[in-house]
Design a protein around this motif. Sequence first.
Motif, PDB file in Angstrom:
ATOM      1  N   TYR A  62      79.622 -18.915 -30.082  1.00  0.00           N
ATOM      2  CA  TYR A  62      80.037 -18.214 -28.867  1.00  0.00           C
ATOM      3  C   TYR A  62      80.635 -16.861 -29.231  1.00  0.00           C
ATOM      4  O   TYR A  62      81.296 -16.717 -30.250  1.00  0.00           O
ATOM      5  CB  TYR A  62      81.094 -19.019 -28.102  1.00  0.00           C
ATOM      6  N   TYR A  71      82.532 -15.875 -22.095  1.00  0.00           N
ATOM      7  CA  TYR A  71      81.954 -16.220 -23.392  1.00  0.00           C
ATOM      8  C   TYR A  71      80.438 -16.216 -23.267  1.00  0.00           C
ATOM      9  O   TYR A  71      79.889 -16.612 -22.234  1.00  0.00           O
ATOM     10  CB  TYR A  71      82.404 -17.619 -23.838  1.00  0.00           C
ATOM     11  N   TYR A  72      79.764 -15.785 -24.351  1.00  0.00           N
ATOM     12  CA  TYR A  72      78.307 -15.836 -24.389  1.00  0.00           C
ATOM     13  C   TYR A  72      77.895 -16.865 -25.432  1.00  0.00           C
ATOM     14  O   TYR A  72      78.325 -16.818 -26.580  1.00  0.00           O
ATOM     15  CB  TYR A  72      77.711 -14.471 -24.743  1.00  0.00           C
ATOM     16  N   SER A  73      77.065 -17.829 -25.043  1.00  0.00           N
ATOM     17  CA  SER A  73      76.583 -18.865 -25.947  1.00  0.00           C
ATOM     18  C   SER A  73      75.272 -18.407 -26.574  1.00  0.00           C
ATOM     19  O   SER A  73      74.274 -18.215 -25.874  1.00  0.00           O
ATOM     20  CB  SER A  73      76.370 -20.172 -25.187  1.00  0.00           C
ATOM     21  N   HIS A  77      71.824 -19.179 -24.770  1.00  0.00           N
ATOM     22  CA  HIS A  77      71.516 -17.915 -24.086  1.00  0.00           C
ATOM     23  C   HIS A  77      72.085 -17.896 -22.666  1.00  0.00           C
ATOM     24  O   HIS A  77      71.382 -17.601 -21.702  1.00  0.00           O
ATOM     25  CB  HIS A  77      70.005 -17.659 -24.039  1.00  0.00           C
ATOM     26  N   CYS A  78      73.366 -18.246 -22.534  1.00  0.00           N
ATOM     27  CA  CYS A  78      73.992 -18.212 -21.215  1.00  0.00           C
ATOM     28  C   CYS A  78      75.455 -17.793 -21.352  1.00  0.00           C
ATOM     29  O   CYS A  78      76.010 -17.776 -22.440  1.00  0.00           O
ATOM     30  CB  CYS A  78      73.873 -19.561 -20.511  1.00  0.00           C
ATOM     31  N   TYR A  79      76.054 -17.436 -20.222  1.00  0.00           N
ATOM     32  CA  TYR A  79      77.437 -16.986 -20.164  1.00  0.00           C
ATOM     33  C   TYR A  79      78.305 -18.093 -19.583  1.00  0.00           C
ATOM     34  O   TYR A  79      77.876 -18.846 -18.710  1.00  0.00           O
ATOM     35  CB  TYR A  79      77.558 -15.741 -19.276  1.00  0.00           C
ATOM     36  N   SER A  89      78.734 -22.013 -15.966  1.00  0.00           N
ATOM     37  CA  SER A  89      77.738 -21.504 -16.909  1.00  0.00           C
ATOM     38  C   SER A  89      76.605 -20.890 -16.105  1.00  0.00           C
ATOM     39  O   SER A  89      76.142 -21.456 -15.115  1.00  0.00           O
ATOM     40  CB  SER A  89      77.213 -22.621 -17.810  1.00  0.00           C
ATOM     41  N   TYR A  92      73.334 -15.268 -16.077  1.00  0.00           N
ATOM     42  CA  TYR A  92      73.751 -13.884 -15.847  1.00  0.00           C
ATOM     43  C   TYR A  92      75.255 -13.844 -15.610  1.00  0.00           C
ATOM     44  O   TYR A  92      75.868 -14.834 -15.214  1.00  0.00           O
ATOM     45  CB  TYR A  92      73.034 -13.301 -14.624  1.00  0.00           C
ATOM     46  N   LEU A  93      75.826 -12.679 -15.809  1.00  0.00           N
ATOM     47  CA  LEU A  93      77.246 -12.477 -15.516  1.00  0.00           C
ATOM     48  C   LEU A  93      77.446 -12.409 -14.004  1.00  0.00           C
ATOM     49  O   LEU A  93      76.487 -12.184 -13.254  1.00  0.00           O
ATOM     50  CB  LEU A  93      77.720 -11.181 -16.173  1.00  0.00           C
TER      51      LEU A  93
END
Length: 101
Positions: A62, A71-73, A77-79, A89, A92-93
């Motif tokens: 992360y 946090y970006y995983s 590939h997700c926030y 989760s 996109y933001l």
Amino acid sequence: MKRSVILSAIFFGSLFYLPAKAQVSIHFGFNIPARPVYAPAPPPQPVIVDDDDDYYDNDDDYYYLPEVEAYYSVPRHCYYYQNDGRWVSSAYLPGAYRNYD
């Protein structure tokens, strides 16, 4: 008489005459014994199937984005961010940070 004995010997000898079959054979033999087995062979190793498609370093799972407080995983590939006190989760933001780079 001598002549008849020789002719009869030739006649009886021709009855047992067999043509010679010339065959040439060469044989090279090596006596190399098989190596003795001193220990049993090890059992076959089990095949480990890794169903985890995450080929990355575990230390970089992360990334924290302090400007967005999210946090970006990397493997997913997700926030991850908080919305009304709950973790959400999303791919996109949130709308206020859509253009964040």
